[in-house]
Design an enzyme around this catalytic site. Structure first.
Site, PDB file in Angstrom:
ATOM      1  CB  CYS A  42      55.235  26.594  10.539  1.00 22.04           C
ATOM      2  SG  CYS A  42      55.058  26.391   8.785  1.00 22.04           S
ATOM      3  CB  CYS A  45      52.460  28.297   7.893  1.00 24.56           C
ATOM      4  SG  CYS A  45      52.726  26.529   8.096  1.00 24.56           S
ATOM      5  CB  THR A 448      45.067  47.748  -2.896  1.00 29.30           C
ATOM      6  OG1 THR A 448      45.627  48.403  -1.770  1.00 29.30           O
ATOM      7  CG2 THR A 448      45.973  47.906  -4.082  1.00 29.30           C
ATOM      8  CB  VAL A 453      35.873  46.365   0.830  1.00 30.72           C
ATOM      9  CG1 VAL A 453      34.427  46.416   1.309  1.00 30.72           C
ATOM     10  CG2 VAL A 453      36.828  46.576   2.006  1.00 30.72           C
TER      11      VAL A 453
HETATM   12  P1  FAD Z   1      31.286  51.766  -2.710  1.00 38.46           P
HETATM   13  O1  FAD Z   1      32.102  50.536  -2.503  1.00 38.46           O
HETATM   14  O2  FAD Z   1      30.742  52.441  -1.541  1.00 38.46           O
HETATM   15  O3  FAD Z   1      32.199  52.778  -3.528  1.00 38.46           O
HETATM   16  C1  FAD Z   1      31.800  54.128  -3.775  1.00 38.46           C
HETATM   17  C2  FAD Z   1      32.361  54.560  -5.101  1.00 38.46           C
HETATM   18  O4  FAD Z   1      33.782  54.533  -5.052  1.00 38.46           O
HETATM   19  C3  FAD Z   1      32.020  53.610  -6.247  1.00 38.46           C
HETATM   20  O5  FAD Z   1      30.788  53.949  -6.794  1.00 38.46           O
HETATM   21  C4  FAD Z   1      33.151  53.850  -7.223  1.00 38.46           C
HETATM   22  O6  FAD Z   1      32.903  54.989  -8.008  1.00 38.46           O
HETATM   23  C5  FAD Z   1      34.327  54.158  -6.327  1.00 38.46           C
HETATM   24  N1  FAD Z   1      35.205  53.000  -6.100  1.00 38.46           N
HETATM   25  C6  FAD Z   1      34.876  51.691  -6.039  1.00 38.46           C
HETATM   26  N2  FAD Z   1      35.963  50.956  -5.783  1.00 38.46           N
HETATM   27  C7  FAD Z   1      37.001  51.807  -5.675  1.00 38.46           C
HETATM   28  C8  FAD Z   1      38.388  51.631  -5.427  1.00 38.46           C
HETATM   29  N3  FAD Z   1      38.927  50.415  -5.246  1.00 38.46           N
HETATM   30  N4  FAD Z   1      39.170  52.727  -5.371  1.00 38.46           N
HETATM   31  C9  FAD Z   1      38.644  53.961  -5.567  1.00 38.46           C
HETATM   32  N5  FAD Z   1      37.353  54.177  -5.818  1.00 38.46           N
HETATM   33  C10 FAD Z   1      36.528  53.119  -5.869  1.00 38.46           C
HETATM   34  N6  FAD Z   1      29.758  46.731   3.649  1.00 38.46           N
HETATM   35  C11 FAD Z   1      29.577  45.458   4.045  1.00 38.46           C
HETATM   36  O7  FAD Z   1      28.547  44.877   3.724  1.00 38.46           O
HETATM   37  N7  FAD Z   1      30.543  44.803   4.774  1.00 38.46           N
HETATM   38  C12 FAD Z   1      31.699  45.417   5.138  1.00 38.46           C
HETATM   39  O8  FAD Z   1      32.553  44.817   5.789  1.00 38.46           O
HETATM   40  C13 FAD Z   1      31.910  46.751   4.752  1.00 38.46           C
HETATM   41  N8  FAD Z   1      33.014  47.431   5.150  1.00 38.46           N
HETATM   42  C14 FAD Z   1      33.125  48.766   4.864  1.00 38.46           C
HETATM   43  C15 FAD Z   1      34.211  49.484   5.362  1.00 38.46           C
HETATM   44  C16 FAD Z   1      34.319  50.855   5.145  1.00 38.46           C
HETATM   45  C17 FAD Z   1      35.481  51.598   5.721  1.00 38.46           C
HETATM   46  C18 FAD Z   1      33.321  51.525   4.384  1.00 38.46           C
HETATM   47  C19 FAD Z   1      33.410  53.004   4.134  1.00 38.46           C
HETATM   48  C20 FAD Z   1      32.232  50.817   3.880  1.00 38.46           C
HETATM   49  C21 FAD Z   1      32.121  49.444   4.124  1.00 38.46           C
HETATM   50  N9  FAD Z   1      31.027  48.711   3.659  1.00 38.46           N
HETATM   51  C22 FAD Z   1      30.883  47.399   4.000  1.00 38.46           C
HETATM   52  C23 FAD Z   1      30.071  49.320   2.728  1.00 38.46           C
HETATM   53  C24 FAD Z   1      30.436  48.977   1.285  1.00 38.46           C
HETATM   54  O9  FAD Z   1      31.848  48.984   1.099  1.00 38.46           O
HETATM   55  C25 FAD Z   1      29.862  49.971   0.288  1.00 38.46           C
HETATM   56  O10 FAD Z   1      30.240  51.266   0.662  1.00 38.46           O
HETATM   57  C26 FAD Z   1      28.364  49.920   0.169  1.00 38.46           C
HETATM   58  O11 FAD Z   1      27.949  48.596  -0.112  1.00 38.46           O
HETATM   59  C27 FAD Z   1      27.877  50.833  -0.980  1.00 38.46           C
HETATM   60  O12 FAD Z   1      28.469  50.387  -2.194  1.00 38.46           O
HETATM   61  P2  FAD Z   1      28.578  51.247  -3.491  1.00 38.46           P
HETATM   62  O13 FAD Z   1      28.047  50.467  -4.639  1.00 38.46           O
HETATM   63  O14 FAD Z   1      27.951  52.566  -3.309  1.00 38.46           O
HETATM   64  O15 FAD Z   1      30.155  51.427  -3.753  1.00 38.46           O
END
Ligand code: FAD
Length: 516
Positions: A42, A45, A448, A453
């Site tokens: 739809c 939707c 974004t 995530v």
């Molecule tokens: P991270 O999210 O790893 O970010 C690293 C650094 O990037 C941050 O410290 C900050 O300085 C910077 N940052 C944060 N947000 C942004 C932004 N929007 N734009 C630019 N820079 C930014 N974990 C799961 O549990 N489930 C999942 O489905 C999952 N999917 C993932 C998919 C991918 C492709 C990757 C690479 C990782 C995924 N992870 C997932 C892991 C999770 O996203 C984090 O990498 C992990 O939890 C470590 O988090 P962190 O606090 O080090 O920050």
């Protein structure tokens, strides 16, 4: 996984109802539930689905009190459920109270407007009219009074109370109350501008405004860039002592401690470190790829693309760049459909020993250190690496905006050891990677999606309590990046976000050593 043919996937933070789960979700649940009954064919939707996804991200902190669900009535297996709930047209939204009975058909749900804000406000109105039993996780939403505040700390064991002063039409107080429901050591109440005793006690002149009120009657005004929901919620969630329920209090002084074997390296949490990027190289190439004794097919294609963007865009030490270039030309020139990991590994090690070349051979996290050995580290460095690569491609004037992101997509798909992460990333890529047309949109796309995530993972077990998942960059890091829509909702100022990202992740901003 992905619901075949449906409009939503597991990454949307929307419960995908099936005949097998519908009772468990809707009957006798402790949270109220909004359900969208839709038909995937739809047009209305399909047009509405981005709004519903945005709504799910917008109210994700409210889940324990009210959750969102959806069911595809075009799927024949689901027909009976949709008929049972007397749904005839699509999309239909229904509101189910907490502790609904099996025979409940839900309440008709009409929002003043079918945008995120309109539905969010309609949810609040439904919650306010919720009969007993009230969803236990839902805090009181009605305005408070001086009498209640005077005895507040006798009956509530929290060290501080946020008071949001506003007019009767404003929803901010209730929105912030719900945004904070999963946080300990703080309570939020709204105070109407007509509550003169409190307004004059605190000398309030601005509506809305937010005050912190302590036992004994002391108070201070909360300082924010804009008097708006997102700014209040962000600031309150990060107040000293406030922590996500069930998580230890974050160490906000940046004097982080850790319980890892490695010595703690002091670092600036808002900078990029070369050590993390080089560690990501080592780990991705030598450890993750080793899962494939023979690399062929899509995996080989992915490895070639990954090596190629590394050779082109990896910043920093020329010895490392030289190594990457020579491994890349070795790999691109190998003939045949199979490459053994041993040969690849030998290429990495040999080139690293040639003159003017080097490839780090171990991990040393700095900006990606976690407070526990299993937190942060490699996935943090993968994000960081690809943000850097998209920005490097932009600086290099790359014409193909998709080059780096396609390499990332294929790399993650083939090699990233966290398989659910890889699946989630792949579904985001399928959904919207085609929107990327230039190196500029590539930088913004990755930003974004990473924020999506972060939104999904806030509060998850994998979140390091010392590094809470936020919508990044924070208002402290980039005040200009944050602004408001006319209706008062938060908006990113992309004209500010882009230069912020390109500077933050640029070669010249990367720190080559850590603080000691
Ligand atoms: P991270 O999210 O790893 O970010 C690293 C650094 O990037 C941050 O410290 C900050 O300085 C910077 N940052 C944060 N947000 C942004 C932004 N929007 N734009 C630019 N820079 C930014 N974990 C799961 O549990 N489930 C999942 O489905 C999952 N999917 C993932 C998919 C991918 C492709 C990757 C690479 C990782 C995924 N992870 C997932 C892991 C999770 O996203 C984090 O990498 C992990 O939890 C470590 O988090 P962190 O606090 O080090 O920050």
């Amino acid at each position: 996984g992905v619901e075949a043919g449906g409009l939503y996937t597991a990454t949307d933070q929307i419960i995908l109802l099936t005949p097998a789960t519908v009772d468990a979700v809707l009957v006798n649940s402790t949270a109220a539930v909004v359900v969208e009954f839709y038909a995937s064919w739809c047009g209305h939707c399909i047009a509405f689905s981005p709004t519903y996804k945005n709504l799910a991200r917008d109210v994700r902190e409210w889940k324990p009190a009210v959750d969102l669900a959806a069911i595809d009535c075009a799927d024949e297996n689901n027909r009976k459920v949709c008929t049972n709930y007397s749904v005839r047209g699509y999309p239909t939204l229904k509101f189910f109270n907490a502790y609904s009975k099996a025979e409940s058909k839900g309440q008709a749900f009409r929002a003043s407007s079918r945008d995120v804000r309109g539905i969010r406000q309609a949810i609040i109105e439904k919650l306010e009219k919720h009969q007993e039993p009230w969803p236990p996780a839902c805090p009181p939403l009605e305005p408070t009074s001086k009498a209640e505040i005077d005895s507040f700390f006798e009956t509530n064991s929290v060290p501080q109370l946020a008071l949001i002063f506003e007019d009767a039409k404003s929803y901010i107080g209730r929105e912030v109350t719900l945004d904070l429901l999963q946080f300990d050591n703080i309570a939020v109440r709204r105070v109407l501008d007509t509550e003169e005793a409190l307004v004059s006690q605190l000398g309030v002149t601005d509506f809305p405004s937010c005050y912190l009120y302590y036992p004994g009657g002391n108070f201070t005004r909360l300082k924010v860039k804009y008097e708006a929901r997102t700014f209040y919620s962000y600031a309150l969630q990060r107040l000293p002592g406030v922590s996500r329920s069930g998580k230890p209090t974050p160490n906000i002084t940046h004097q982080k401690t850790n319980s890892t074997e490695e010595p703690w390296r002091r670092f600036n949490a808002v900078r990029v470190y070369m050590a993390d990027l080089e560690s990501a190289l080592h780990y991705s190439l030598r450890v993750e790829v080793s899962a494939f004794p023979v690399i062929n097919g899509d995996a080989l294609k992915a490895l070639k693309m990954y090596m190629s963007v590394l050779a082109k865009y990896f910043p920093g030490r020329s010895v490392v760049k030289n190594s990457l270039k020579s491994v890349d030309s070795w790999l691109q020139n190998t003939s045949g459909s199979d490459v053994s990991f041993d040969d690849f590994r030998e290429a990495l090690d040999n080139t690293a020993q040639a003159p003017d070349t080097a490839l780090p051979d171990r991990v040393r996290w700095v900006g990606c250190q976690g407070s526990q050995p299993h937190l942060r580290g490699y996935p943090c460095a993968v994000w960081t690496l690809f943000h850097v690569l998209t920005v490097q491609a932009l600086h290099a004037g790359a014409s193909d905006g998709l080059e780096v992101l396609t390499a990332m997509r294929e790399y993650v798909h083939a090699f990233f050891g966290c398989r659910p992460c890889a699946q989630h990333f792949e579904s985001m890529a399928q959904e919207s990677l085609s929107e990327v047309s230039s190196s500029t949109t590539a930088v913004l796309w990755l930003w974004t999606r990473h924020n999506r995530v972060n939104n999904r993972l806030a509060g998850a077990l994998s979140e390091d309590p010392d590094f809470p998942k936020i919508q990044w960059p924070s208002p402290e890091m980039c005040p200009l990046c944050h602004t408001l829509k006319v209706n008062g909702d938060h908006k990113w100022d992309l004209d500010q976000v882009l230069p912020f990202l390109t500077k933050y992740y640029s070669n010249s901003s990367i720190l080559t050593d850590f603080l000691d």
